[in-house]
Design a protein around this motif. Structure first.
Motif, PDB file in Angstrom:
ATOM      1  N   ARG A 203      28.635  14.144 -37.958  1.00  0.00           N
ATOM      2  CA  ARG A 203      29.580  13.885 -36.864  1.00  0.00           C
ATOM      3  C   ARG A 203      29.777  12.373 -36.757  1.00  0.00           C
ATOM      4  O   ARG A 203      29.391  11.727 -35.793  1.00  0.00           O
ATOM      5  N   LEU A 204      30.365  11.812 -37.811  1.00  0.00           N
ATOM      6  CA  LEU A 204      30.462  10.361 -37.925  1.00  0.00           C
ATOM      7  C   LEU A 204      31.356   9.761 -36.850  1.00  0.00           C
ATOM      8  O   LEU A 204      31.078   8.670 -36.341  1.00  0.00           O
ATOM      9  N   ALA A 205      32.431  10.429 -36.518  1.00  0.00           N
ATOM     10  CA  ALA A 205      33.334   9.893 -35.499  1.00  0.00           C
ATOM     11  C   ALA A 205      32.625   9.787 -34.149  1.00  0.00           C
ATOM     12  O   ALA A 205      32.785   8.799 -33.421  1.00  0.00           O
ATOM     13  N   GLU A 206      31.816  10.791 -33.810  1.00  0.00           N
ATOM     14  CA  GLU A 206      31.081  10.735 -32.544  1.00  0.00           C
ATOM     15  C   GLU A 206      29.989   9.673 -32.589  1.00  0.00           C
ATOM     16  O   GLU A 206      29.679   9.052 -31.566  1.00  0.00           O
ATOM     17  N   ALA A 207      29.391   9.452 -33.769  1.00  0.00           N
ATOM     18  CA  ALA A 207      28.350   8.439 -33.899  1.00  0.00           C
ATOM     19  C   ALA A 207      28.902   7.029 -33.780  1.00  0.00           C
ATOM     20  O   ALA A 207      28.151   6.075 -33.558  1.00  0.00           O
ATOM     21  N   SER A 208      30.226   6.876 -33.901  1.00  0.00           N
ATOM     22  CA  SER A 208      30.813   5.537 -33.906  1.00  0.00           C
ATOM     23  C   SER A 208      30.644   4.830 -32.566  1.00  0.00           C
ATOM     24  O   SER A 208      30.506   3.602 -32.519  1.00  0.00           O
ATOM     25  N   THR A 209      30.641   5.562 -31.458  1.00  0.00           N
ATOM     26  CA  THR A 209      30.552   4.929 -30.137  1.00  0.00           C
ATOM     27  C   THR A 209      29.213   4.242 -29.954  1.00  0.00           C
ATOM     28  O   THR A 209      29.144   3.063 -29.582  1.00  0.00           O
ATOM     29  N   ALA A 210      28.128   4.959 -30.229  1.00  0.00           N
ATOM     30  CA  ALA A 210      26.804   4.359 -30.110  1.00  0.00           C
ATOM     31  C   ALA A 210      26.613   3.250 -31.139  1.00  0.00           C
ATOM     32  O   ALA A 210      26.018   2.204 -30.839  1.00  0.00           O
ATOM     33  N   SER A 211      27.115   3.461 -32.352  1.00  0.00           N
ATOM     34  CA  SER A 211      26.963   2.441 -33.402  1.00  0.00           C
ATOM     35  C   SER A 211      27.694   1.157 -33.024  1.00  0.00           C
ATOM     36  O   SER A 211      27.168   0.053 -33.207  1.00  0.00           O
ATOM     37  N   LEU A 212      28.901   1.299 -32.488  1.00  0.00           N
ATOM     38  CA  LEU A 212      29.670   0.130 -32.093  1.00  0.00           C
ATOM     39  C   LEU A 212      28.985  -0.623 -30.948  1.00  0.00           C
ATOM     40  O   LEU A 212      29.000  -1.859 -30.912  1.00  0.00           O
ATOM     41  N   ALA A 213      28.363   0.112 -30.030  1.00  0.00           N
ATOM     42  CA  ALA A 213      27.643  -0.539 -28.927  1.00  0.00           C
ATOM     43  C   ALA A 213      26.482  -1.367 -29.458  1.00  0.00           C
ATOM     44  O   ALA A 213      26.227  -2.482 -28.985  1.00  0.00           O
ATOM     45  N   ILE A 214      25.762  -0.860 -30.465  1.00  0.00           N
ATOM     46  CA  ILE A 214      24.650  -1.615 -31.065  1.00  0.00           C
ATOM     47  C   ILE A 214      25.168  -2.893 -31.705  1.00  0.00           C
ATOM     48  O   ILE A 214      24.570  -3.969 -31.572  1.00  0.00           O
ATOM     49  N   VAL A 215      26.288  -2.800 -32.420  1.00  0.00           N
ATOM     50  CA  VAL A 215      26.855  -3.975 -33.092  1.00  0.00           C
ATOM     51  C   VAL A 215      27.307  -5.014 -32.073  1.00  0.00           C
ATOM     52  O   VAL A 215      27.063  -6.218 -32.234  1.00  0.00           O
ATOM     53  N   VAL A 216      27.962  -4.561 -30.999  1.00  0.00           N
ATOM     54  CA  VAL A 216      28.447  -5.503 -29.979  1.00  0.00           C
ATOM     55  C   VAL A 216      27.292  -6.244 -29.335  1.00  0.00           C
ATOM     56  O   VAL A 216      27.345  -7.472 -29.138  1.00  0.00           O
ATOM     57  N   VAL A 217      26.223  -5.534 -29.004  1.00  0.00           N
ATOM     58  CA  VAL A 217      25.051  -6.199 -28.424  1.00  0.00           C
ATOM     59  C   VAL A 217      24.422  -7.147 -29.439  1.00  0.00           C
ATOM     60  O   VAL A 217      23.950  -8.228 -29.088  1.00  0.00           O
ATOM     61  N   GLY A 218      24.427  -6.752 -30.713  1.00  0.00           N
ATOM     62  CA  GLY A 218      23.859  -7.612 -31.747  1.00  0.00           C
ATOM     63  C   GLY A 218      24.624  -8.894 -31.956  1.00  0.00           C
ATOM     64  O   GLY A 218      24.091  -9.861 -32.522  1.00  0.00           O
ATOM     65  N   LEU A 219      25.865  -8.942 -31.491  1.00  0.00           N
ATOM     66  CA  LEU A 219      26.649 -10.168 -31.634  1.00  0.00           C
ATOM     67  C   LEU A 219      26.179 -11.285 -30.706  1.00  0.00           C
ATOM     68  O   LEU A 219      26.444 -12.463 -30.966  1.00  0.00           O
ATOM     69  N   LEU A 220      25.480 -10.952 -29.630  1.00  0.00           N
ATOM     70  CA  LEU A 220      25.070 -11.972 -28.661  1.00  0.00           C
ATOM     71  C   LEU A 220      24.180 -13.043 -29.281  1.00  0.00           C
ATOM     72  O   LEU A 220      24.474 -14.241 -29.176  1.00  0.00           O
ATOM     73  N   PRO A 221      23.062 -12.675 -29.950  1.00  0.00           N
ATOM     74  CA  PRO A 221      22.264 -13.734 -30.571  1.00  0.00           C
ATOM     75  C   PRO A 221      22.978 -14.387 -31.741  1.00  0.00           C
ATOM     76  O   PRO A 221      22.715 -15.553 -32.061  1.00  0.00           O
ATOM     77  N   MET A 222      23.880 -13.635 -32.385  1.00  0.00           N
ATOM     78  CA  MET A 222      24.624 -14.235 -33.481  1.00  0.00           C
ATOM     79  C   MET A 222      25.525 -15.367 -32.969  1.00  0.00           C
ATOM     80  O   MET A 222      25.701 -16.385 -33.644  1.00  0.00           O
ATOM     81  N   ILE A 223      26.092 -15.196 -31.788  1.00  0.00           N
ATOM     82  CA  ILE A 223      26.927 -16.253 -31.210  1.00  0.00           C
ATOM     83  C   ILE A 223      26.089 -17.502 -30.943  1.00  0.00           C
ATOM     84  O   ILE A 223      26.503 -18.633 -31.235  1.00  0.00           O
ATOM     85  N   VAL A 224      24.875 -17.300 -30.394  1.00  0.00           N
ATOM     86  CA  VAL A 224      23.976 -18.440 -30.162  1.00  0.00           C
ATOM     87  C   VAL A 224      23.625 -19.115 -31.476  1.00  0.00           C
ATOM     88  O   VAL A 224      23.631 -20.351 -31.595  1.00  0.00           O
ATOM     89  N   LEU A 225      23.302 -18.305 -32.492  1.00  0.00           N
ATOM     90  CA  LEU A 225      22.934 -18.851 -33.793  1.00  0.00           C
ATOM     91  C   LEU A 225      24.108 -19.571 -34.439  1.00  0.00           C
ATOM     92  O   LEU A 225      23.947 -20.639 -35.045  1.00  0.00           O
ATOM     93  N   CYS A 226      25.302 -19.015 -34.310  1.00  0.00           N
ATOM     94  CA  CYS A 226      26.484 -19.637 -34.907  1.00  0.00           C
ATOM     95  C   CYS A 226      26.796 -20.982 -34.252  1.00  0.00           C
ATOM     96  O   CYS A 226      27.212 -21.934 -34.926  1.00  0.00           O
ATOM     97  N   ARG A 227      26.599 -21.072 -32.952  1.00  0.00           N
ATOM     98  CA  ARG A 227      26.821 -22.353 -32.276  1.00  0.00           C
ATOM     99  C   ARG A 227      25.841 -23.406 -32.776  1.00  0.00           C
ATOM    100  O   ARG A 227      26.203 -24.569 -32.932  1.00  0.00           O
ATOM    101  N   GLN A 228      24.611 -22.989 -33.039  1.00  0.00           N
ATOM    102  CA  GLN A 228      23.632 -23.937 -33.568  1.00  0.00           C
ATOM    103  C   GLN A 228      24.010 -24.380 -34.977  1.00  0.00           C
ATOM    104  O   GLN A 228      23.883 -25.555 -35.332  1.00  0.00           O
ATOM    105  N   ILE A 229      24.484 -23.442 -35.792  1.00  0.00           N
ATOM    106  CA  ILE A 229      24.893 -23.773 -37.152  1.00  0.00           C
ATOM    107  C   ILE A 229      26.063 -24.749 -37.137  1.00  0.00           C
ATOM    108  O   ILE A 229      26.129 -25.693 -37.939  1.00  0.00           O
TER     109      ILE A 229
END
Length: 551
Positions: free
Chosen positions: A520-546
């Motif tokens: 049920r890949l389409a249904e799994a996309s909502t939770a997967s996308l939420a994980i990716v969006v939250v994972g972007l937060l430290p990436m933004i901090v890291l990118c600013r440092q870079i």
């Protein structure tokens, strides 16, 4: 009357050393628990059956994954780092931080999206059939759900480890190395192969080792692709066969494989040592590219970014908006709440323990504090499945002993008090990700001059008051970064969560895995996308440092 010297055991800094030793001992419990399983015989001859049938396949598949991922992340990471540090072309400054973004994408989420994209009924193959009028028998298309597909997924999400470390090494020595190469009559390409890469070898080896440890620790990708590795074997032995001794023995084999990777990383350095000139690092002055060369460099940087982040994120967003999870309401927010609770508790505990261990190491350079610091930071080398098995065995025994004592002493009939709660899950995640917090806190603490400690002592502050009134305010940003990194790591963690979670307790990661496993890949996309969006937060901090590094 002369005063007696204060005993070393009563030294005011010793309490921190002993606390760090206790923390290290608690972190070592899963390893000791798994190690003792080597002396236990599996029930029903499960271990003998695994050795005779599946263990060779686990070894071979793990070896293939390690070789493929190691070569892939080294080529992609080093190549991208060299392009953005030694050459100048359109978009280079943006690519310096954009190339880190694939770290926000869990490998198992990548596997789900590319399966939907590349499977027989997916848009790619369907488009080929419609464009050329082909039938299924008219063409061959590689199967993404294979060992090769797993290698590709890991390369796409793990190459930033090598990229970040290699880029830092090139920036620190780039200018002087290029000038030395030019003085010797070497072309830029020859300088890269004969000077830059050898001097950055320790950083590259460390990045590859991190990537391989993540590969060996993965469960979601290899399980979804039906690739037989140690992690899938551990899960099968524990839940399908019901043999925890066999699961623990497989965990010890996996731990030995991880230690072998770390040993090879150490051996790759040999006795070589590379030191800077002792002056301010001189960033390389990249040659300006124009025309087709600039276009080629731009395309080379676009490919890993597109494959590792933009394309899977677009697929997830499209699936979430068109189909998505039918239970996106109260159920979804319950999953998000569970993920936030576990991640938040783990981050708070891990940062607190890391601060105590790092501060004890700062105050006491002796062997006890040094050993405790090393032991507390070894959890990241342990895959989540190994830690889960190592935690469940002693916790289950403690639960049974506690239930027996309560029944005999008070007549209370209780169930599993610890195993049936999130306490065991949080403990496993703290053991797994304490290293991430410890390394970040160490780095921040090293930037605080020791004169601060001397000044605090001269004002009569105890070590505890110095920590709270001097160091914590100065370390506020570093502690926040450490907590953020642990928070995101726990959000993405799948093996330990699958094994340790209480009954009827799901997180975003387990929900995405369960739905994807049911196709049920389409249904799994909502939770997967939420994980990716939250994972972007430290990436933004890291990118600013870079982005500030060149300054």
């Amino acid at each position: 009357m002369t005063s007696l010297p204060i005993s070393n055991a009563l030294h005011p800094t010793r309490w921190l050393t002993w606390w760090s030793l206790v923390i290290a001992a608690v972190v070592a419990v899963p390893v000791v628990s798994v190690a003792t399983s080597l002396f236990n015989a599996g029930t029903g001859g499960t271990w003998a059956h695994l050795v005779a049938t599946l263990l060779p396949e686990y070894l071979m598949t793990s070896l293939v994954l390690c070789v493929g991922v190691g070569v892939g992340v080294a080529l992609l990471g080093v190549g991208a780092a060299w392009l953005v540090t030694h050459l100048d072309f359109f978009g280079r400054r943006h690519f310096e931080w954009l190339l880190v973004l694939p770290l926000a994408m869990p490998a198992y989420v990548m596997a789900y999206t590319y399966t939907d994209l590349l499977q027989f009924a997916g848009p790619v193959q369907r488009g080929l059939r419609d464009a050329f009028g082909w039938s299924r028998a008219d063409y061959w298309f590689p199967d993404v759900r294979s060992t090769g597909g797993a290698v590709a997924m890991f390369i796409c999400v793990l190459y930033p480890y090598v990229y970040m470390l290699a880029r830092t090494a090139f920036l620190e020595r780039g200018g002087g190395v290029m000038e030395a190469g030019r003085s010797l009559g070497l072309t830029p390409w020859q300088s890269f192969l004969r000077l830059s890469v050898p001097m950055a070898r320790p950083a590259i080896a460390a990045g590859v080792a991190l990537s391989l440890m993540e590969t060996l620790a993965d469960y979601g990708t290899v399980s979804y692709f039906a690739v037989q590795t140690f992690t899938t074997g551990i899960y099968r032995a524990w839940f399908s066969l019901g043999d925890r001794a066999a699961a623990a023995q497989l965990s010890m084999c996996l731990l030995g494989f991880v230690l072998l990777v770390l040993a090879l990383e150490r051996l790759s350095r040999g006795r070589a040592r590379y030191h800077g000139p002792g002056l301010r690092p001189q960033p390389p002055r990249g040659a300006r590219l124009r025309g087709w060369r600039a276009a080629l460099a731009f395309a080379a940087c676009c490919v890993p970014l597109l494959m590792g982040f933009l394309l899977p994120s677009g697929v997830l967003l499209h699936m979430a908006l068109t189909d998505g999870d039918a239970q996106f309401g109260a159920r979804f927010f319950e999953l998000a709440r569970n993920s936030l609770v576990v991640s938040g508790l783990t981050a708070a505990i891990a940062v607190t323990l890391a601060l105590l261990v790092a501060y004890a190491r700062r105050l006491d350079p002796g062997p006890i504090a040094r050993s405790a610091h090393w032991a507390a930071g070894m959890g990241y080398a342990l895959p989540g499945s190994v830690i889960a098995v190592g935690v469940l065995i002693p916790v289950a025994r403690l639960d049974n002993a506690l239930a027996l004592w309560l029944r005999e002493s008070f007549g209370w009939q209780v169930g599993l008090l610890i195993t049936g709660s999130i306490a065991a899950l949080v403990f496993a995640c703290v053991v797994r990700f304490l290293t991430a917090a410890l390394q970040t806190v160490d780095s921040a603490l090293h930037r605080v001059t020791p004169h601060m400690d001397d000044a605090a002592r001269s004002l009569g502050l105890t070590p505890a008051r110095t920590l709270m009134r001097v160091h914590v305010p100065l370390l506020r940003r570093g502690l926040l970064t450490a907590g953020l990194l642990v928070f995101i790591d726990v959000m993405k963690e799948l093996p330990a969560t699958l094994v340790m979670r209480p009954f009827n307790f799901d997180t975003l990661a387990t929900q995405a895995y369960r739905l994807a496993s049911d196709e049920r890949l389409a249904e799994a996309s909502t939770a997967s996308l939420a994980i990716v969006v939250v994972g972007l937060l430290p990436m933004i901090v890291l990118c600013r440092q870079i982005a500030k590094d060149r300054g």
